[in-house]
Design an enzyme around this catalytic site. Sequence first.
Site, short mmCIF file in Angstrom:
data_model
loop_
_atom_site.label_atom_id
_atom_site.label_comp_id
_atom_site.label_asym_id
_atom_site.label_seq_id
_atom_site.Cartn_x
_atom_site.Cartn_y
_atom_site.Cartn_z
N HIS A 251 0.83 -1.21 0.00
CA HIS A 251 0.00 0.00 0.00
C HIS A 251 0.86 1.25 0.00
O HIS A 251 2.07 1.20 0.20
CB HIS A 251 -0.95 -0.01 1.21
CG HIS A 251 -0.24 0.00 2.53
ND1 HIS A 251 0.29 1.14 3.09
CD2 HIS A 251 0.01 -1.01 3.41
CE1 HIS A 251 0.84 0.85 4.25
NE2 HIS A 251 0.70 -0.45 4.47
N CYS B 107 3.01 -4.84 6.68
CA CYS B 107 2.77 -4.55 5.27
C CYS B 107 4.01 -3.98 4.59
O CYS B 107 5.00 -3.65 5.24
CB CYS B 107 1.62 -3.55 5.14
SG CYS B 107 0.03 -4.20 5.67
#
Length: 197
Positions: free
Chosen positions: A157, A173
Amino acid sequence: MSRPTTPFLNRRLFLTGSLATAAVPAIAQNGSDSVEYRSKVGSVRRNASSFRALDWEPYFDSTRGGAILVDISSRALHFWNSDRSIYKLYPTSVPLSEELTRRGRTKIVQKVVGPEWRPTPSMKQRNPDWPDYVGPGPDNPLGTHAMYLSWTYYRIHGTHDTRKIGRRSSNGCIGLYNQHIAELFSLSKVGTQVLVI
């Protein structure tokens, strides 16, 4: 008639040339012209020597459907499209610790523009003051785009906090600058294979 060079000037020229060569990032020394990250390497100067073009073959059987390689140690994401006519290299943020790091093969299962964010139960346990929900916008930790992986809670992301890129700063992440995730988002599709090493 030329003037003879003194030993002092010879040393100065040698040192100047040596320092200039050492200062050139590894990416600039790499012969590949397909790496389009070069112009932005200054923003992650502390990791510039880690950035080098890689070949896809040691990591994937094919690039059918596209391939993403995330290298945790060099904090870099490599992308090849199906026919390998496009190769991209991006700096990333990576998990804070080995405990939060997952390695192996996965794939993109969902793509979202303007993602919503909810902390995982373990994040909430570590940070009880965090909100339970953050909608799309400048306060969202997932930035402008998110690509969800087949592993629960793991994503590639963007981030609005550009200080995180090039560091161990995530809760698991892989984070990219918003402009980079937007570009990768447009190049990737659901089903693109991902390998985290």
